[in-house]
Design an enzyme around this catalytic site. Structure first.
Site, PDB file in Angstrom:
ATOM      1  N   ASP A   1       3.325   1.559   8.043  1.00 38.38           N
ATOM      2  CA  ASP A   1       2.088   0.813   7.825  1.00 38.38           C
ATOM      3  C   ASP A   1       2.236  -0.322   6.805  1.00 38.38           C
ATOM      4  O   ASP A   1       1.881  -0.191   5.635  1.00 38.38           O
ATOM      5  CB  ASP A   1       0.955   1.735   7.390  1.00 38.38           C
ATOM      6  CG  ASP A   1      -0.405   1.042   7.463  1.00 38.38           C
ATOM      7  OD1 ASP A   1      -0.453  -0.105   7.948  1.00 38.38           O
ATOM      8  OD2 ASP A   1      -1.396   1.642   7.037  1.00 38.38           O
TER       9      ASP A   1
ATOM     10  N   ASP B   1       0.861  -1.195   0.000  1.00 36.85           N
ATOM     11  CA  ASP B   1       0.000   0.000   0.000  1.00 36.85           C
ATOM     12  C   ASP B   1       0.893   1.241   0.000  1.00 36.85           C
ATOM     13  O   ASP B   1       0.732   2.155   0.811  1.00 36.85           O
ATOM     14  CB  ASP B   1      -0.903  -0.021   1.229  1.00 36.85           C
ATOM     15  CG  ASP B   1      -2.034   0.999   1.154  1.00 36.85           C
ATOM     16  OD1 ASP B   1      -2.437   1.363   0.035  1.00 36.85           O
ATOM     17  OD2 ASP B   1      -2.517   1.433   2.209  1.00 36.85           O
TER      18      ASP B   1
END
EC number: 2.7.11.1
Length: 328
Positions: free
Chosen positions: A217, A201
């Site tokens: 993340d 991502d």
């Protein structure tokens, strides 16, 4: 897990404070929520003025083995001097539990927003993505899934069929657009790439800048083609994207060879992300945070717009893919 646990209804501030206290951390400041809908993430300061981030994982999303693979990847990257936010260990454990919740504690790395229009920063990111993938290629995830059409297209299509969030009067046209998009992706999708562990991502919001990039993340880390971690950094018209891509690839290849065959996957991957994102919103609708923050999901205009977006992407998929100039 109960529905309440799934939707974080039982995760109260006192619960978070107790979970941290059990690990020897005394929260001295308030818990500042960070932008995360999938999990619950808070920044805080302890009594010694050290800053941390605690991440509570959404129940029923990842298994314990899958979360531990995320942690292992982060620690592998940290070992190889790739700037990434990695979990801290308590009694040799990075994955902690409290009242049926799994959580992890990270140092608060800080930094300002990565500037996607800053070509110098873009070059740095390309270089470190090469290093990230150099580490990612050493082994694969065995518990986390691969990026593929089943999870990103076929399963969402089945969900769209049954959900009541899509207005009945618009569902047939919407599903028709989804089917056309799936067909267009399948015509372009290929397997001429090596699977490797990815960030998964890697958009500008998951890169901080502090004298260089800091990747944060890894919650969506999966096996997949390298280009998955490159295409979300591209923006602007085709000429601008080509210039950005050439800069990223040149820097990337200081550490890791880039497979040009993957360029044809950029628009299929974009389409897959569009479909998967919609399915994610529908799957999370029982979480009170979602109707509150995404109220337009109930509007007819939104679904008309999504139908148009999907049909536009079908047209994009029929165009020649983004290519590097011959010198590359």
């Amino acid at each position: 897990m109960t529905c309440n646990a799934f939707t974080f209804q039982t995760l109260h501030p006192d619960t978070i404070m107790d979970a941290l206290f059990a690990q020897g951390i005394r929260v001295d400041s308030g818990l500042t929520p960070l932008n995360s809908y999938e999990n619950r993430v808070y920044q805080f300061q302890d009594e010694d003025r050290r800053r941390y981030v605690v991440k509570f994982y959404r129940p029923e999303r990842w298994s314990v083995a899958q979360i531990l693979e995320e942690h292992e990847f982060a620690l592998d990257l940290q070992h190889d001097d790739v700037p990434v936010a990695a979990p801290l260990a308590f009694n040799h454990q990075t994955l902690l539990t409290h009242q049926d919740f799994y959580f992890a504690v990270f140092p608060s790395v800080g930094g300002r927003q990565f500037e996607a229009d800053n070509l110098d920063q873009m070059e740095w990111v390309g270089r470190y993505l090469g290093r990230l993938h150099q580490t990612g290629s050493k082994k694969r995830f065995t518990h986390r899934p691969d990026i593929g059409v089943k999870e990103y297209l076929i399963e969402p299509r089945q969900l769209f069929e049954t959900t009541t969030l899509i207005p009945a009067s618009l569902k047939e046209a919407f599903l028709s657009a989804v089917d056309k998009l799936i067909d267009a992706v399948m015509e372009q999708w290929h397997s001429r790439f090596n699977l490797l562990r990815l960030h998964g991502d890697c958009h500008a919001g998951n890169i901080l800048w502090r004298d260089g990039p800091m990747f944060v993340d890894l919650d969506d880390a999966r096996n997949g083609p390298a280009v998955q971690d490159l295409w979300m950094l591209l923006h602007g018209d085709k000429a601008e994207q080509r210039m950005q891509l050439e800069m990223i690839v040149e820097a990337y290849e200081e550490f890791c060879e880039f497979n040009r065959a993957e360029l044809g996957l950029i628009e299929p991957l974009r389409a897959m992300r569009q479909v998967y994102y919609l399915a994610w919103l529908i799957r999370r609708w029982d979480d009170p945070a979602f109707p509150k923050n995404f109220p337009w999901l109930r509007s007819e205009d939104y679904w008309r717009s999504q139908t148009s977006i999907f049909l536009d992407q079908v047209n994009v998929l029929q165009e020649p893919p983004l290519a590097l100039t011959p010198m590359y």
